[in-house]
Scaffold this active site. Structure first.
Site, PDB file in Angstrom:
ATOM      1  N   SER A 132      26.769  11.386 -27.289  1.00  0.00           N
ATOM      2  CA  SER A 132      27.277  10.015 -27.432  1.00  0.00           C
ATOM      3  C   SER A 132      26.161   9.013 -27.719  1.00  0.00           C
ATOM      4  O   SER A 132      25.163   8.959 -26.993  1.00  0.00           O
ATOM      5  CB  SER A 132      27.982   9.641 -26.124  1.00  0.00           C
ATOM      6  OG  SER A 132      27.985   8.248 -25.936  1.00  0.00           O
ATOM      7  N   GLY A 133      26.377   8.187 -28.735  1.00  0.00           N
ATOM      8  CA  GLY A 133      25.407   7.134 -29.030  1.00  0.00           C
ATOM      9  C   GLY A 133      25.303   6.144 -27.887  1.00  0.00           C
ATOM     10  O   GLY A 133      24.218   5.711 -27.499  1.00  0.00           O
ATOM     11  N   LEU A 134      26.485   5.786 -27.330  1.00  0.00           N
ATOM     12  CA  LEU A 134      26.495   4.842 -26.210  1.00  0.00           C
ATOM     13  C   LEU A 134      25.705   5.413 -25.029  1.00  0.00           C
ATOM     14  O   LEU A 134      24.866   4.721 -24.432  1.00  0.00           O
ATOM     15  CB  LEU A 134      27.952   4.564 -25.786  1.00  0.00           C
ATOM     16  CG  LEU A 134      28.134   3.831 -24.456  1.00  0.00           C
ATOM     17  CD1 LEU A 134      27.522   2.431 -24.516  1.00  0.00           C
ATOM     18  CD2 LEU A 134      29.608   3.745 -24.067  1.00  0.00           C
TER      19      LEU A 134
ATOM     20  N   ASP B 151      24.103  -0.174 -27.201  1.00  0.00           N
ATOM     21  CA  ASP B 151      24.728   0.626 -28.262  1.00  0.00           C
ATOM     22  C   ASP B 151      24.960  -0.268 -29.478  1.00  0.00           C
ATOM     23  O   ASP B 151      26.092  -0.559 -29.861  1.00  0.00           O
ATOM     24  CB  ASP B 151      26.043   1.219 -27.732  1.00  0.00           C
ATOM     25  CG  ASP B 151      26.672   2.191 -28.716  1.00  0.00           C
ATOM     26  OD1 ASP B 151      25.959   2.684 -29.615  1.00  0.00           O
ATOM     27  OD2 ASP B 151      27.880   2.448 -28.599  1.00  0.00           O
TER      28      ASP B 151
ATOM     29  N   ASP C 140      26.755  11.815 -32.415  1.00  0.00           N
ATOM     30  CA  ASP C 140      27.255  10.503 -32.797  1.00  0.00           C
ATOM     31  C   ASP C 140      26.125   9.802 -33.562  1.00  0.00           C
ATOM     32  O   ASP C 140      25.165   9.337 -32.958  1.00  0.00           O
ATOM     33  CB  ASP C 140      27.615   9.746 -31.519  1.00  0.00           C
ATOM     34  CG  ASP C 140      28.047   8.315 -31.771  1.00  0.00           C
ATOM     35  OD1 ASP C 140      28.127   7.912 -32.944  1.00  0.00           O
ATOM     36  OD2 ASP C 140      28.312   7.617 -30.777  1.00  0.00           O
TER      37      ASP C 140
ATOM     38  N   ASP D 187      26.297   7.057 -35.265  1.00  0.00           N
ATOM     39  CA  ASP D 187      26.642   5.663 -35.554  1.00  0.00           C
ATOM     40  C   ASP D 187      27.034   5.527 -37.022  1.00  0.00           C
ATOM     41  O   ASP D 187      27.745   6.357 -37.545  1.00  0.00           O
ATOM     42  CB  ASP D 187      25.490   4.729 -35.167  1.00  0.00           C
ATOM     43  CG  ASP D 187      25.256   4.718 -33.653  1.00  0.00           C
ATOM     44  OD1 ASP D 187      26.221   4.977 -32.914  1.00  0.00           O
ATOM     45  OD2 ASP D 187      24.120   4.492 -33.219  1.00  0.00           O
TER      46      ASP D 187
ATOM     47  N   GLU E  18      30.327   6.678 -38.622  1.00  0.00           N
ATOM     48  CA  GLU E  18      31.422   5.709 -38.585  1.00  0.00           C
ATOM     49  C   GLU E  18      31.282   4.723 -39.732  1.00  0.00           C
ATOM     50  O   GLU E  18      30.171   4.380 -40.150  1.00  0.00           O
ATOM     51  CB  GLU E  18      31.458   5.002 -37.223  1.00  0.00           C
ATOM     52  CG  GLU E  18      30.245   4.157 -36.917  1.00  0.00           C
ATOM     53  CD  GLU E  18      30.109   3.833 -35.413  1.00  0.00           C
ATOM     54  OE1 GLU E  18      30.232   4.746 -34.585  1.00  0.00           O
ATOM     55  OE2 GLU E  18      29.864   2.656 -35.096  1.00  0.00           O
TER      56      GLU E  18
ATOM     57  N   LYS F 275      25.383  -1.385 -36.163  1.00  0.00           N
ATOM     58  CA  LYS F 275      26.734  -1.354 -35.581  1.00  0.00           C
ATOM     59  C   LYS F 275      26.724  -1.967 -34.181  1.00  0.00           C
ATOM     60  O   LYS F 275      25.661  -2.168 -33.581  1.00  0.00           O
ATOM     61  CB  LYS F 275      27.266   0.094 -35.541  1.00  0.00           C
ATOM     62  CG  LYS F 275      26.446   1.117 -34.759  1.00  0.00           C
ATOM     63  CD  LYS F 275      26.443   1.064 -33.252  1.00  0.00           C
ATOM     64  CE  LYS F 275      27.754   1.233 -32.584  1.00  0.00           C
ATOM     65  NZ  LYS F 275      28.183   2.633 -32.404  1.00  0.00           N
TER      66      LYS F 275
ATOM     67  N   ASN G  82      28.944  -1.387 -30.415  1.00  0.00           N
ATOM     68  CA  ASN G  82      29.900  -0.508 -29.733  1.00  0.00           C
ATOM     69  C   ASN G  82      31.330  -1.003 -29.958  1.00  0.00           C
ATOM     70  O   ASN G  82      31.599  -2.210 -29.858  1.00  0.00           O
ATOM     71  CB  ASN G  82      29.579  -0.443 -28.228  1.00  0.00           C
ATOM     72  CG  ASN G  82      30.529   0.505 -27.507  1.00  0.00           C
ATOM     73  OD1 ASN G  82      31.613   0.131 -27.093  1.00  0.00           O
ATOM     74  ND2 ASN G  82      30.129   1.742 -27.389  1.00  0.00           N
ATOM     75  N   SER G  83      32.218  -0.081 -30.228  1.00  0.00           N
ATOM     76  CA  SER G  83      33.586  -0.429 -30.630  1.00  0.00           C
ATOM     77  C   SER G  83      34.373  -1.171 -29.552  1.00  0.00           C
ATOM     78  O   SER G  83      35.409  -1.766 -29.848  1.00  0.00           O
ATOM     79  CB  SER G  83      34.350   0.841 -31.002  1.00  0.00           C
ATOM     80  OG  SER G  83      33.663   1.530 -32.002  1.00  0.00           O
TER      81      SER G  83
ATOM     82  N   ARG H  52      34.270   8.929 -39.174  1.00  0.00           N
ATOM     83  CA  ARG H  52      34.985   8.150 -38.147  1.00  0.00           C
ATOM     84  C   ARG H  52      35.504   6.846 -38.744  1.00  0.00           C
ATOM     85  O   ARG H  52      34.744   6.083 -39.353  1.00  0.00           O
ATOM     86  CB  ARG H  52      34.023   7.881 -37.002  1.00  0.00           C
ATOM     87  CG  ARG H  52      34.466   6.810 -36.040  1.00  0.00           C
ATOM     88  CD  ARG H  52      33.611   6.866 -34.801  1.00  0.00           C
ATOM     89  NE  ARG H  52      33.577   5.623 -34.063  1.00  0.00           N
ATOM     90  CZ  ARG H  52      32.911   5.465 -32.928  1.00  0.00           C
ATOM     91  NH1 ARG H  52      32.220   6.487 -32.417  1.00  0.00           N
ATOM     92  NH2 ARG H  52      32.906   4.308 -32.308  1.00  0.00           N
TER      93      ARG H  52
ATOM     94  N   HIS I 231      39.594   6.190 -34.396  1.00  0.00           N
ATOM     95  CA  HIS I 231      39.251   5.550 -33.122  1.00  0.00           C
ATOM     96  C   HIS I 231      40.203   4.393 -32.832  1.00  0.00           C
ATOM     97  O   HIS I 231      40.691   3.730 -33.752  1.00  0.00           O
ATOM     98  CB  HIS I 231      37.805   5.040 -33.187  1.00  0.00           C
ATOM     99  CG  HIS I 231      37.167   4.926 -31.831  1.00  0.00           C
ATOM    100  ND1 HIS I 231      37.665   5.512 -30.706  1.00  0.00           N
ATOM    101  CD2 HIS I 231      36.025   4.295 -31.425  1.00  0.00           C
ATOM    102  CE1 HIS I 231      36.883   5.252 -29.670  1.00  0.00           C
ATOM    103  NE2 HIS I 231      35.882   4.504 -30.074  1.00  0.00           N
TER     104      HIS I 231
HETATM  105  C1  SPV Z   1      30.077   6.876 -28.187  1.00  0.00           C
HETATM  106  O1  SPV Z   1      30.302   7.664 -27.259  1.00  0.00           O
HETATM  107  O2  SPV Z   1      28.977   6.369 -28.397  1.00  0.00           O
HETATM  108  C2  SPV Z   1      31.158   6.515 -29.092  1.00  0.00           C
HETATM  109  C3  SPV Z   1      32.506   6.517 -28.607  1.00  0.00           C
HETATM  110  O3  SPV Z   1      30.893   6.152 -30.205  1.00  0.00           O
HETATM  111  S1  SPV Z   1      32.881   4.927 -28.111  1.00  0.00           S
HETATM  112  O4  SPV Z   1      31.851   4.415 -27.252  1.00  0.00           O
HETATM  113  O5  SPV Z   1      34.151   5.162 -27.452  1.00  0.00           O
HETATM  114  O6  SPV Z   1      33.045   4.110 -29.283  1.00  0.00           O
HETATM  115 MG    MG Z   2      28.966   5.697 -30.487  1.00  0.00          MG
END
Ligand code: SPV
Ligand code: MG
Length: 313
Positions: free
Chosen positions: A63-65, A75, A102, A104, A131, A137, A139-140, A175, A206
């Site tokens: 996971s990027g986050l 993130d 991930d 990004d 994505e 980017k 975080n979503s 993504r 997502h």
């Molecule tokens: C991550 O885990 O970094 C993701 C998923 O991209 S989310 O944080 O849900 O966007």
């Molecule tokens: Mg991410």
């Protein structure tokens, strides 16, 4: 030793470790393409990756986050791609299951994306998820500013990433952030079709809604031209049977190891600080022997018996 032999030994050592011959890319491909619902567990360092593997998960979501958080960064592309690649190498060396990274939005344009794909593949990743956002980017789940990439430009980014990896089985997941950015199902579908055409091996759709409704509508209308991957972080209470019925391929539990570790460390630090003692927490934390077992200290003792000269003292 002849120079030729030295080269052979080096090649055997290095390449045996590389993704190209580890089978990890094929394993990830099998997970994503299998008719059964599969699960990828989040990890953000070698320890969490080893625990995910030990718990029986067939694959890992890097996971990027979570990686950014573990590095003390946000993130929002604060971690550089080479920092991420270094973390992935540690995770891959410590495990045998495949890692979907991930990536990004690919750290820039097509050129950055293909460079990242090449390096990740060399360092043991089995696949890369990109994505369709602009760099940098965010975080979503944070804020409402999530400008999307131009479709054609992003298709070029996907194709370049696919061609960048030396292993033809390296998995590319596209993504779609259209639902996150406030566009509807039509935009999401148009993008999904374009990305599948550009060579994506799977589509990650997502959503940040509290229910799975928009994900399930997307899946219902999808013609199955490539598998669907989802991330039920906000719509966590939907039973996975709904995803099986909808023909979804893979569920990513995206940040739960990082959040579990943070919760456990918050509670422990608060208690030890308050009690000025660790006596109360000893029974609640991982015994040292379980850590030595996870890291296979027994193998080192065995290797010492094999390679160290026996000493009398
Ligand atoms: C991550 O885990 O970094 C993701 C998923 O991209 S989310 O944080 O849900 O966007
Ligand atoms: Mg991410």
């Amino acid at each position: 030793m002849k120079q030729e032999d030295a080269v052979n030994i080096k090649l055997t050592g290095d390449l045996a470790q590389s993704t190209l011959f580890s089978g990890k890319t094929q394993s990830l491909r099998t997970i994503i393409q299998s008719g059964d619902l599969s699960f990828l567990m989040e990890a953000h360092d070698a320890l969490s990756a080893m625990i995910a593997e030990r718990s029986g998960f067939a694959g890992i979501w890097a996971s990027g986050l979570s990686i950014a958080t573990a590095l003390g960064l946000r993130d929002a592309n604060e971690a550089s791609w080479s920092q991420v690649v270094d973390v992935i190498e540690r995770m891959s060396d410590a495990t045998t299951i495949p890692i979907l990274v991930d990536g990004d939005s690919g750290f820039g344009n097509f050129n950055n994306a293909r460079l990242v794909a090449r390096k990740l593949c060399e360092r043991g990743a089995a696949g890369l998820c990109l994505e369709d956002k602009q760099f940098p980017k965010m975080n979503s789940f944070v804020g409402d500013r999530h400008p999307l990439a131009d479709i054609e430009e992003f298709c070029g980014r996907l194709a370049a990433a696919k061609h960048g990896a030396a292993d033809p089985d390296f998995v590319i997941v596209a993504r779609i952030e259209a639902l996150i950015a406030g566009y509807g199902q039509d935009e999401a579908r148009t993008r999904a079709m374009a990305y599948a055409e550009a060579g994506a091996d799977a589509i990650l759709i997502h959503s940040r809604r509290p229910t799975a409704e928009e994900i399930l509508s997307f899946a219902k209308a999808w013609d199955g031209r490539c598998p669907i991957v989802i991330v039920p972080t906000k719509y966590y209470s939907t039973p996975v049977s709904a995803y099986r019925e909808a023909g979804i391929s893979t569920v990513i539990w995206a940040n739960h190891n990082m959040r579990a570790a943070a919760a456990a460390m918050f509670a422990l630090c608060e208690r030890v600080q308050r009690d000025e003692s660790v006596a109360g927490v000893e029974q609640e934390i991982a015994p040292l022997d379980s850590i030595f077992d996870l890291l296979n200290y027994a193998e080192l003792s065995e290797a010492e018996r094999r390679y160290l000269p026996a000493r009398s003292e």
